[in-house]
Motif scaffolding. Structure first.
Motif, short mmCIF file in Angstrom:
data_model
loop_
_atom_site.label_atom_id
_atom_site.label_comp_id
_atom_site.label_asym_id
_atom_site.label_seq_id
_atom_site.Cartn_x
_atom_site.Cartn_y
_atom_site.Cartn_z
N TRP A 200 22.93 42.35 39.68
CA TRP A 200 21.58 42.80 40.01
C TRP A 200 21.58 43.90 41.06
O TRP A 200 20.86 44.88 40.94
N PHE A 201 22.35 43.74 42.11
CA PHE A 201 22.21 44.62 43.29
C PHE A 201 23.52 45.23 43.79
O PHE A 201 23.50 46.01 44.73
N GLY A 202 24.65 44.86 43.24
CA GLY A 202 25.93 45.24 43.83
C GLY A 202 26.75 46.17 42.97
O GLY A 202 26.24 46.99 42.20
N ALA A 203 28.06 45.99 43.04
CA ALA A 203 29.00 46.92 42.41
C ALA A 203 29.04 46.79 40.89
O ALA A 203 29.57 47.66 40.21
N ALA A 204 28.50 45.70 40.32
CA ALA A 204 28.48 45.53 38.86
C ALA A 204 27.19 46.04 38.23
O ALA A 204 27.04 45.98 37.01
N ARG A 205 26.25 46.53 39.04
CA ARG A 205 24.98 47.00 38.50
C ARG A 205 25.22 48.17 37.55
O ARG A 205 25.90 49.15 37.87
N GLY A 206 24.68 48.06 36.34
CA GLY A 206 24.85 49.10 35.34
C GLY A 206 26.19 49.07 34.63
O GLY A 206 26.47 49.92 33.79
N ARG A 207 27.02 48.08 34.93
CA ARG A 207 28.35 47.97 34.30
C ARG A 207 28.30 46.92 33.19
O ARG A 207 27.67 45.88 33.33
N GLY A 208 29.01 47.18 32.10
CA GLY A 208 29.05 46.22 31.01
C GLY A 208 30.01 45.08 31.26
O GLY A 208 29.73 43.93 30.89
N ASP A 209 31.15 45.38 31.88
CA ASP A 209 32.19 44.38 32.08
C ASP A 209 32.70 44.44 33.51
O ASP A 209 33.15 45.50 33.97
N ALA A 210 32.62 43.30 34.19
CA ALA A 210 33.03 43.25 35.60
C ALA A 210 33.60 41.88 35.91
O ALA A 210 33.24 40.87 35.29
N VAL A 211 34.49 41.85 36.89
CA VAL A 211 35.04 40.60 37.41
C VAL A 211 34.76 40.56 38.90
O VAL A 211 35.09 41.51 39.62
N VAL A 212 34.13 39.49 39.37
CA VAL A 212 33.83 39.32 40.78
C VAL A 212 34.76 38.24 41.32
O VAL A 212 34.64 37.07 40.96
N VAL A 213 35.69 38.65 42.17
CA VAL A 213 36.71 37.75 42.71
C VAL A 213 36.20 37.16 44.02
O VAL A 213 35.97 37.88 44.99
N ASN A 214 36.00 35.85 44.04
CA ASN A 214 35.55 35.15 45.25
C ASN A 214 36.76 34.72 46.05
O ASN A 214 37.58 33.93 45.58
N LEU A 215 36.85 35.23 47.27
CA LEU A 215 37.94 34.86 48.17
C LEU A 215 37.34 34.17 49.39
O LEU A 215 36.78 34.82 50.26
N GLY A 216 37.42 32.86 49.42
CA GLY A 216 36.92 32.08 50.54
C GLY A 216 37.84 30.90 50.76
O GLY A 216 39.05 31.01 50.59
N THR A 217 37.29 29.76 51.14
CA THR A 217 38.09 28.54 51.17
C THR A 217 38.57 28.25 49.76
O THR A 217 39.75 27.98 49.53
N GLY A 218 37.64 28.30 48.81
CA GLY A 218 37.99 28.23 47.41
C GLY A 218 38.11 29.62 46.83
O GLY A 218 37.68 30.61 47.44
N VAL A 219 38.69 29.71 45.65
CA VAL A 219 38.95 31.00 45.01
C VAL A 219 38.56 30.88 43.54
O VAL A 219 38.81 29.85 42.91
N GLY A 220 37.93 31.92 43.02
CA GLY A 220 37.58 31.92 41.60
C GLY A 220 37.13 33.30 41.18
O GLY A 220 37.13 34.25 41.99
N ALA A 221 36.73 33.44 39.92
CA ALA A 221 36.32 34.74 39.39
C ALA A 221 35.04 34.58 38.59
O ALA A 221 35.01 33.81 37.62
N GLY A 222 33.98 35.30 38.98
CA GLY A 222 32.76 35.37 38.19
C GLY A 222 32.91 36.47 37.17
O GLY A 222 33.41 37.56 37.48
N LEU A 223 32.49 36.21 35.95
CA LEU A 223 32.74 37.14 34.84
C LEU A 223 31.43 37.70 34.29
O LEU A 223 30.51 36.95 33.96
N VAL A 224 31.35 39.02 34.21
CA VAL A 224 30.26 39.71 33.53
C VAL A 224 30.86 40.39 32.31
O VAL A 224 31.69 41.30 32.45
N LEU A 225 30.49 39.94 31.13
CA LEU A 225 31.03 40.48 29.89
C LEU A 225 29.89 40.95 29.01
O LEU A 225 28.92 40.21 28.79
N GLY A 226 29.98 42.19 28.53
CA GLY A 226 28.91 42.73 27.70
C GLY A 226 27.59 42.83 28.43
O GLY A 226 26.53 42.69 27.83
N GLY A 227 27.64 43.02 29.76
CA GLY A 227 26.42 43.18 30.55
C GLY A 227 25.73 41.89 30.92
O GLY A 227 24.66 41.91 31.52
#
Length: 409
Positions: A200-227
């Motif tokens: 909505w507001f960050g580095a994936a705005r307007g991108r079709g495919d993005a991976v958001v890597v969460n680095l905290g106590t826990g670790v994971g990846a949020g996936l944006v595929l096909g927008g």
């Protein structure tokens, strides 16, 4: 599960509102171009959002050689949304207007040994009450509360099925929260919340495919595929932190060995630092936040032990991110959450270099790797959008019931 026409209508209404929030004021013609929906469909959806008072008419703009185009904008005061970020060491809550501007914030520490569900629920209820009081909003204006909780979450039932860092199994978190919070509640996972915030507001705005890597106590990846946000069949997509990077490696808090999280999560970084220098003054054994902050400051100061700890961490992180690049071929990889924010540019530079070494050249050349540009808590922001999505769905159900019960004209 097959989507009904009502599901599709709700999704379209949500997408139109998302575009209006991102580009207020805007015309129906611009919305049709941005969403790929027909002008007639957009006009109908805009009418529904006007009826819900979520948007408002704000005048006209000239069009080349034609009639002036009517403009609509989000009605920021048309309601309030609350986003809740439940993390292993804190509960952070933010209250937003409908334009997703932050109006109030509250935070409560979750201390070691305070992770029983009823204790966490108490922190959430207290912080939610605090932001509503700070903002001075009437309870009737709060459209919903989005709650992000680490681990695997069943959105439909509101059950936290498994949170390895707290050893939670089948916790009916939504029911527990409902006993203390009167607003509509919507439960999900921080991987999804961060991905939506970036979309909505960050580095994936307007991108079709993005991976958001969460680095905290826990670790994971949020996936944006096909927008769109990718959840997987059981809302479990993105558990990249519990993929194996070292066979028979370190014990992870999930009970398995060699997980990515055991090397690049906050506790993994602390263990790396302890292995390098057991008596390091950077170590705060009971405080991961203070340790990461001290490490980040020491890296910027050029401390050799801190630099070695960073490079040893990125040795694993770079290889694991390269796997994501090879698997998903994204336009952008976003490094997000509090560990990434604390380590900042030095971490980013090392990760870019490591990914270039480990990933295949073609997907690497197409992928940008960046730090999250969102200045507020991205998990709260994403969680608030889940509340907004729920509010639109509820409104659609009410409209559907009214249309079925209306007397014939």
């Amino acid at each position: 599960m097959k989507r009904t026409s009502r599901d599709i209508r709700t999704a379209n209404r949500y997408e139109v509102l998302r575009q209006i929030i991102a580009a207020s004021p805007t015309s129906r013609q611009e919305l049709a171009a941005a969403t790929g929906l027909s002008l007639a469909t957009v006009a109908t959806l805009v009418g529904e959002l006007l009826d819900l008072r979520m948007i408002t008419e704000v005048g006209f703009e000239d069009s080349a050689g034609g009639r002036p185009r009517g403009l609509v904008a989000v009605n920021a005061s048309g309601g309030a949304l609350i986003g809740v970020d439940i993390a292993e060491t804190y509960v952070h809550v933010e209250l937003f207007d409908l334009a997703l501007n932050v109006l109030a914030r509250a935070e409560e520490d979750v201390r070691p040994g305070e992770s029983r569900p009823e204790q966490v629920v108490g922190h959430v209820a207290s912080a939610v009450g605090s932001v509503v009081a700070q903002a001075g909003v009437e309870g009737s204006r709060v459209l919903g509360v989005g709650v992000s909780v680490p681990g695997q979450v069943d959105r439909a039932t509101g059950v936290c099925e498994y949170a390895p860092n707290w050893d939670w199994h089948e916790v009916p978190l939504l029911d527990l929260l409902t006993e203390h919070i009167a607003y509509p509640l919507h439960l999900d996972n921080p991987l999804r919340a961060c991905a939506v915030a970036e979309l909505w507001f960050g580095a994936a705005r307007g991108r079709g495919d993005a991976v958001v890597v969460n680095l905290g106590t826990g670790v994971g990846a949020g996936l944006v595929l096909g927008g769109a946000l990718h959840r997987g069949v059981s809302n479990s997509a993105g558990e990249w932190g519990h993929t194996t990077i070292v066979l028979d490696g370190r014990l992870c808090r999930c009970g398995r060995h060699g997980c990515v999280e055991a090397y690049v999560g906050a506790f993994g970084i602390m263990l790396t630092l302890r292995e390098l220098s057991a008596e390091s003054p950077l170590l705060h054994p009971e405080d991961q936040t203070a340790t990461i902050a001290a490490l980040a400051a020491a890296v910027r100061a050029g401390d050799p032990v801190a630099l070695k700890a960073l490079r040893d961490t990125v040795r694993y992180l770079g290889a694991a991110v390269a796997d994501l690049v090879n698997l998903f071929n994204p336009e952008v990889v976003v490094l997000s959450s509090w560990v990434a924010a604390a380590l900042g540019e030095p971490l980013l530079a090392e990760v870019r270099e490591a990914v270039a070494r480990h990933a295949l050249p073609r997907p690497t050349a197409a992928t940008e790797i960046v730090l999250s540009p969102i200045p507020t808590d991205p998990v709260c922001l994403g969680a608030a959008t889940f509340a907004l999505e729920g509010a639109l769905q509820s409104a659609g159900q009410r409209q559907s019931r009214r249309s079925r019960t209306a007397p014939p004209s």
